[in-house]
Design a protein around this motif. Structure first.
Motif, PDB file in Angstrom:
ATOM      1  N   GLY A 227       0.811  -1.217   0.000  1.00 16.19           N
ATOM      2  CA  GLY A 227       0.000   0.000   0.000  1.00 16.19           C
ATOM      3  C   GLY A 227       0.840   1.261   0.000  1.00 16.19           C
ATOM      4  O   GLY A 227       0.542   2.224  -0.715  1.00 16.19           O
ATOM      5  N   LEU A 228       1.920   1.275   0.796  1.00 19.37           N
ATOM      6  CA  LEU A 228       2.784   2.449   0.851  1.00 19.37           C
ATOM      7  C   LEU A 228       3.481   2.677  -0.484  1.00 19.37           C
ATOM      8  O   LEU A 228       3.558   3.808  -0.974  1.00 19.37           O
ATOM      9  N   ALA A 229       3.994   1.587  -1.088  1.00 20.80           N
ATOM     10  CA  ALA A 229       4.647   1.714  -2.391  1.00 20.80           C
ATOM     11  C   ALA A 229       3.666   2.187  -3.457  1.00 20.80           C
ATOM     12  O   ALA A 229       4.012   3.006  -4.327  1.00 20.80           O
ATOM     13  N   ALA A 230       2.431   1.704  -3.400  1.00 22.57           N
ATOM     14  CA  ALA A 230       1.417   2.134  -4.365  1.00 22.57           C
ATOM     15  C   ALA A 230       1.104   3.618  -4.201  1.00 22.57           C
ATOM     16  O   ALA A 230       0.954   4.348  -5.189  1.00 22.57           O
ATOM     17  N   MET A 231       1.007   4.069  -2.954  1.00 19.62           N
ATOM     18  CA  MET A 231       0.747   5.489  -2.703  1.00 19.62           C
ATOM     19  C   MET A 231       1.854   6.361  -3.260  1.00 19.62           C
ATOM     20  O   MET A 231       1.595   7.381  -3.922  1.00 19.62           O
ATOM     21  N   ILE A 232       3.103   5.976  -3.009  1.00 17.97           N
ATOM     22  CA  ILE A 232       4.234   6.760  -3.501  1.00 17.97           C
ATOM     23  C   ILE A 232       4.283   6.734  -5.025  1.00 17.97           C
ATOM     24  O   ILE A 232       4.521   7.763  -5.677  1.00 17.97           O
ATOM     25  N   ALA A 233       4.022   5.555  -5.621  1.00 19.94           N
ATOM     26  CA  ALA A 233       4.065   5.431  -7.078  1.00 19.94           C
ATOM     27  C   ALA A 233       2.996   6.288  -7.739  1.00 19.94           C
ATOM     28  O   ALA A 233       3.269   7.006  -8.714  1.00 19.94           O
ATOM     29  N   ALA A 261       2.903  21.132  -7.436  1.00 20.48           N
ATOM     30  CA  ALA A 261       3.529  21.583  -6.193  1.00 20.48           C
ATOM     31  C   ALA A 261       2.766  21.068  -4.974  1.00 20.48           C
ATOM     32  O   ALA A 261       3.370  20.685  -3.964  1.00 20.48           O
ATOM     33  N   CYS A 262       1.428  21.041  -5.052  1.00 22.48           N
ATOM     34  CA  CYS A 262       0.625  20.529  -3.941  1.00 22.48           C
ATOM     35  C   CYS A 262       0.840  19.025  -3.757  1.00 22.48           C
ATOM     36  O   CYS A 262       0.869  18.531  -2.624  1.00 22.48           O
ATOM     37  N   VAL A 263       0.969  18.289  -4.866  1.00 24.34           N
ATOM     38  CA  VAL A 263       1.238  16.848  -4.762  1.00 24.34           C
ATOM     39  C   VAL A 263       2.589  16.603  -4.108  1.00 24.34           C
ATOM     40  O   VAL A 263       2.733  15.722  -3.241  1.00 24.34           O
ATOM     41  N   LEU A 264       3.596  17.378  -4.496  1.00 23.43           N
ATOM     42  CA  LEU A 264       4.916  17.224  -3.889  1.00 23.43           C
ATOM     43  C   LEU A 264       4.875  17.574  -2.409  1.00 23.43           C
ATOM     44  O   LEU A 264       5.468  16.866  -1.573  1.00 23.43           O
ATOM     45  N   PHE A 265       4.188  18.650  -2.059  1.00 20.52           N
ATOM     46  CA  PHE A 265       4.032  19.011  -0.649  1.00 20.52           C
ATOM     47  C   PHE A 265       3.336  17.894   0.116  1.00 20.52           C
ATOM     48  O   PHE A 265       3.764  17.512   1.217  1.00 20.52           O
ATOM     49  N   ALA A 266       2.256  17.348  -0.457  1.00 17.35           N
ATOM     50  CA  ALA A 266       1.509  16.291   0.217  1.00 17.35           C
ATOM     51  C   ALA A 266       2.355  15.037   0.390  1.00 17.35           C
ATOM     52  O   ALA A 266       2.272  14.363   1.424  1.00 17.35           O
ATOM     53  N   LEU A 267       3.187  14.716  -0.606  1.00 18.99           N
ATOM     54  CA  LEU A 267       4.026  13.521  -0.519  1.00 18.99           C
ATOM     55  C   LEU A 267       5.034  13.635   0.619  1.00 18.99           C
ATOM     56  O   LEU A 267       5.217  12.696   1.405  1.00 18.99           O
ATOM     57  N   VAL A 268       5.694  14.781   0.726  1.00 18.76           N
ATOM     58  CA  VAL A 268       6.660  14.974   1.811  1.00 18.76           C
ATOM     59  C   VAL A 268       5.938  15.116   3.154  1.00 18.76           C
ATOM     60  O   VAL A 268       6.363  14.551   4.169  1.00 18.76           O
ATOM     61  N   GLN A 269       4.819  15.843   3.159  1.00 23.83           N
ATOM     62  CA  GLN A 269       4.064  16.057   4.383  1.00 23.83           C
ATOM     63  C   GLN A 269       3.488  14.753   4.933  1.00 23.83           C
ATOM     64  O   GLN A 269       3.289  14.623   6.150  1.00 23.83           O
TER      65      GLN A 269
END
Length: 303
Positions: A227-233, A261-269
């Motif tokens: 699930g985590l890998a799928a979310m990151i992918a 930019a929002c997707v990148l913020f959400a990924l790190v956040q």
């Protein structure tokens, strides 16, 4: 919500309206965090409001997009006065959100927002300088390498499980329970929505509730590595699609650029706090991504 947004905002006028609404709603959420900080009675609760922090990060990026929209309008035959008013509203929203995310939130949340800002500025620089494909590739590769080095340094600053290195400080007992829980998690996790129930098994206090310190931790515990890998992918695929869509879009590139930019913020956040587990944040991000995807493909062939 993602599919509905893609269909609804194919028209540029509706896309602008959705952008204004999103920018206003997220700015108001950031403003509540700012105002609560002024009251000692609720300062601590406001400072730990993960939902407000997440929406403030979105608000900062979205209001930067509103400012870019106003600048694009001023350069064309639109009303200069209206462009100035829009720019001022965007500036106020950006300042309110910046105060919330950089002044009242954790360091890692501020770093996540900084990644989003850097990305939207990178897209703006590439478009304004009209760089060749080779120069775009070199600049993007340099930015990617720099981001990778910085994230590696950020994760290596702390010890323990990777998923707990960016979360705020927590009690020793709580951290130990989370470490045991993560160590026992298998490939497919315990099942969606089971974090609270499984957490009671690992917490020594039977009456205490073990909450997820970050979105990534919750996804891993419930859905496992798969699930985590799928979310990151999925996040990276959406990020790349929006990034290249912004470079091809033309003068309306701020729609996909802000979404990327929002997707990148959400990924790190997602590794720094649990704000993205809230339905309001999920719906907001879905609309933002839908807006960016729709406006990156609706007229890209004609521009």
């Amino acid at each position: 919500m993602l599919g509905v947004t893609i269909l609804v905002v194919r028209d540029r006028g509706r896309a602008e309206l959705v952008l204004f609404v999103l920018g206003g709603v997220t700015a108001v959420s950031a403003l509540t965090l700012d105002l609560h900080r002024l009251s000692p009675a609720v300062a601590e609760a406001a400072a730990t409001s993960e939902l407000a922090t997440t929406l403030a990060g979105f608000g900062l990026i979205l209001n930067l997009a509103v400012m870019q929209l106003a600048a694009e309008r001023a350069e064309t035959r639109h009303s200069l006065l209206r462009s100035i008013v829009l720019g001022l509203f965007g500036l106020m929203g950006a300042l309110v959100s910046a105060l919330a995310i950089f002044g009242l939130s954790g360091t890692n949340s501020a770093i996540a927002a900084s990644f989003g800002i850097v990305l939207i500025l990178l897209i703006l620089v590439i478009r304004r300088l009209d760089l060749s494909p080779l120069a775009v590739g070199a600049l993007s590769l340099a930015a990617l390498i720099g981001a990778g080095i910085f994230l590696t340094f950020l994760f290596e600053k702390s010890s323990g499980p990777v998923l707990l290195r960016l979360v705020p400080e927590m009690g020793t007992e709580t951290k130990a329970a989370l470490e045991r829980m993560l160590a026992d998690t298998r490939w497919f996790g315990a099942g969606a929505g089971t974090f609270g129930a499984v957490g009671r098994i690992y917490h020594s206090d039977a009456g205490a509730i073990l909450t997820a310190p970050s979105t990534a931790t919750a996804i891993f515990a419930e859905m496992g590595w798969i699930g985590l890998a799928a979310m990151i992918a999925v996040s990276l695929i959406a990020l790349l699609r929006l990034f290249f869509g912004a470079l091809q879009r033309g003068r309306d590139s701020f729609f996909p650029a802000a979404a990327a930019a929002c997707v990148l913020f959400a990924l790190v956040q997602s590794f720094a706090g649990p704000g993205l587990l809230r339905p309001a944040a999920i719906l907001c991000l879905s609309v933002i991504v839908g807006l960016g995807l729709s406006q990156s493909v609706s007229q890209s062939s004609s521009r």
